[in-house]
Scaffold this motif. Structure first.
Motif, PDB file in Angstrom:
ATOM      1  N   VAL A 112       4.440   3.862   4.490  1.00 30.23           N
ATOM      2  CA  VAL A 112       3.827   2.463   5.440  1.00 30.23           C
ATOM      3  C   VAL A 112       4.476   1.717   3.986  1.00 30.23           C
TER       4      VAL A 112
ATOM      5  N   PHE B 299       5.099  -1.907   5.033  1.00 29.53           N
ATOM      6  CA  PHE B 299       4.184  -3.060   6.768  1.00 29.53           C
ATOM      7  C   PHE B 299       4.169  -4.544   5.769  1.00 29.53           C
TER       8      PHE B 299
ATOM      9  N   TYR C 110      11.479   0.234  12.185  1.00 35.21           N
ATOM     10  CA  TYR C 110      10.435   0.222  10.986  1.00 35.21           C
ATOM     11  C   TYR C 110      11.130   1.932  10.723  1.00 35.21           C
TER      12      TYR C 110
ATOM     13  N   PHE D 193       9.333   4.852   8.633  1.00 40.11           N
ATOM     14  CA  PHE D 193       9.238   5.622   7.233  1.00 40.11           C
ATOM     15  C   PHE D 193       9.977   6.940   7.429  1.00 40.11           C
TER      16      PHE D 193
ATOM     17  N   ASN E 282       9.616  10.048   5.785  1.00 42.19           N
ATOM     18  CA  ASN E 282       8.134  10.883   5.228  1.00 42.19           C
ATOM     19  C   ASN E 282       9.229  12.235   4.956  1.00 42.19           C
TER      20      ASN E 282
ATOM     21  N   GLU F 216      -0.889   5.134   1.265  1.00 42.37           N
ATOM     22  CA  GLU F 216      -0.401   6.135   3.000  1.00 42.37           C
ATOM     23  C   GLU F 216      -1.324   6.744   3.524  1.00 42.37           C
TER      24      GLU F 216
ATOM     25  N   HIS G 178      -3.185   5.903   7.819  1.00 43.72           N
ATOM     26  CA  HIS G 178      -3.144   6.968   8.315  1.00 43.72           C
ATOM     27  C   HIS G 178      -5.152   6.776   8.600  1.00 43.72           C
TER      28      HIS G 178
ATOM     29  N   HIS H 252       3.442  -0.073  -1.099  1.00 40.16           N
ATOM     30  CA  HIS H 252       2.808  -0.035  -0.746  1.00 40.16           C
ATOM     31  C   HIS H 252       1.270  -0.315  -1.453  1.00 40.16           C
TER      32      HIS H 252
ATOM     33  N   ILE I  26       9.557   2.442  15.763  1.00 42.48           N
ATOM     34  CA  ILE I  26       9.617   3.102  14.690  1.00 42.48           C
ATOM     35  C   ILE I  26       9.384   4.687  14.492  1.00 42.48           C
TER      36      ILE I  26
ATOM     37  N   TYR J 103      10.302   8.100  11.970  1.00 42.83           N
ATOM     38  CA  TYR J 103       9.935   8.974  10.977  1.00 42.83           C
ATOM     39  C   TYR J 103      10.635   9.919  10.932  1.00 42.83           C
TER      40      TYR J 103
ATOM     41  N   LEU K 292      -0.239   0.620  14.543  1.00 42.73           N
ATOM     42  CA  LEU K 292       1.204   0.450  14.452  1.00 42.73           C
ATOM     43  C   LEU K 292       1.152  -0.333  16.226  1.00 42.73           C
TER      44      LEU K 292
END
Length: 271
Positions: A18, A21, A38, A40, A42, A157, A161, A192, A240, A242, A256
């Motif tokens: 993330v 961002f 976007y 990510f 992960n 990260e 969250h 980050h 987004i 993932y 988000l």
């Protein structure tokens, strides 16, 4: 200007997590009405632990997959580690602007008063030949300290969250610089790290100047999109992607939405 047309340009931001961002928010300030995607990745976080070949193949695969679903007008590789290796390959496969993220070594070297600067990045970024070349070209008159940290990316990260920042762990990562009283400039060489900039400042009070790439990237995206005709598309909601199932915490979903994204989708990539 393109923002006055009915069709909005679609911009993809890509990172392993993330961190991107921190770049996205700067671009959105200049282009508030663009169509934003976007991703990510992960499933492969963190990229700093992966080989160059894996990063190149993975980035190309993901970007192609998204482009099949949403015709893209620009791709921002919002990851310093990936940007040091993937840009030439992406530009071979896409006839659209590809914007990378690289450490702001030149402006840091120019701004520093003590000529003692620090590059705070991931392990993958600090060892890249590309970064060494930037230092040799723009910071020959400086002492350049380097810290390569995966831990800091993980802390950032977790912060997005909804978890609290572990200041002790963060300080431990920055220990080599804490006693460097004349270190006056730090380059945040991972997307980050701006997410935990305030916490980094608490650990390094002697540092006067912090350099992050978001503003410069936003201007670059704005300039590159100024003369294009956006591709037609059927979906225009910000989304987004993932690549691996994970527990969607309420705080993360709220974050988000705060960033302007309504939809989250699992992107199925064959391993």
């Amino acid at each position: 200007m393109i923002m006055n047309t009915e069709i909005k340009p679609t911009i993809l931001f890509f990172d392993s997590g993330v961190g991107g961002f921190s770049v996205y928010k700067e671009v959105k300030q200049l282009l508030p009405n663009a169509h934003y995607l976007y991703c990510f990745d992960n499933a492969f976080f963190p990229y700093s632990e992966k080989s160059e070949e894996v990063i190149i193949e993975r980035t190309l695969t993901v970007c192609k997959k998204i482009n099949e679903q949403y015709p893209l007008d620009a791709i921002v590789i919002a990851c310093n580690t990936a940007s040091t290796v993937v840009l030439p390959t992406l530009r071979q496969h896409f006839a659209i602007p590809i914007i990378g993220t690289v450490p702001a070594i030149k402006p840091a070297a120019e701004k520093s008063q003590t000529k003692h600067i620090g590059l705070l990045a991931t392990k993958g970024t600090v060892k890249r030949t590309y970064v060494t070349s930037l230092i040799e070209r723009y910071a020959q008159d400086c002492i350049v300290e380097k810290i390569g940290s995966t831990k800091l990316a993980e802390i950032a990260e977790r912060k997005l969250h909804g978890e609290s920042v572990d200041l002790i762990a963060l300080r431990n990562e920055l220990t080599p610089w804490i006693q460097l009283s004349d270190l006056d400039s730090v380059i945040l060489g991972c997307t980050h790290f701006p997410l935990i900039k305030e916490e980094i400042q608490l650990c390094l009070p002697q540092v006067k100047f912090y350099f992050e790439p978001g503003t410069a990237i936003a201007k670059r995206v704005f300039d590159l999109l100024a003369g294009i005709t956006p591709k037609d598309k059927t979906e225009t909601d910000n989304c987004i992607f993932y690549t691996k199932h994970f527990e969607l915490e309420d705080k993360f979903i709220q974050a988000l939405r705060f960033w302007g994204f309504k939809n989250l989708k699992l992107l199925s990539i064959l391993e």
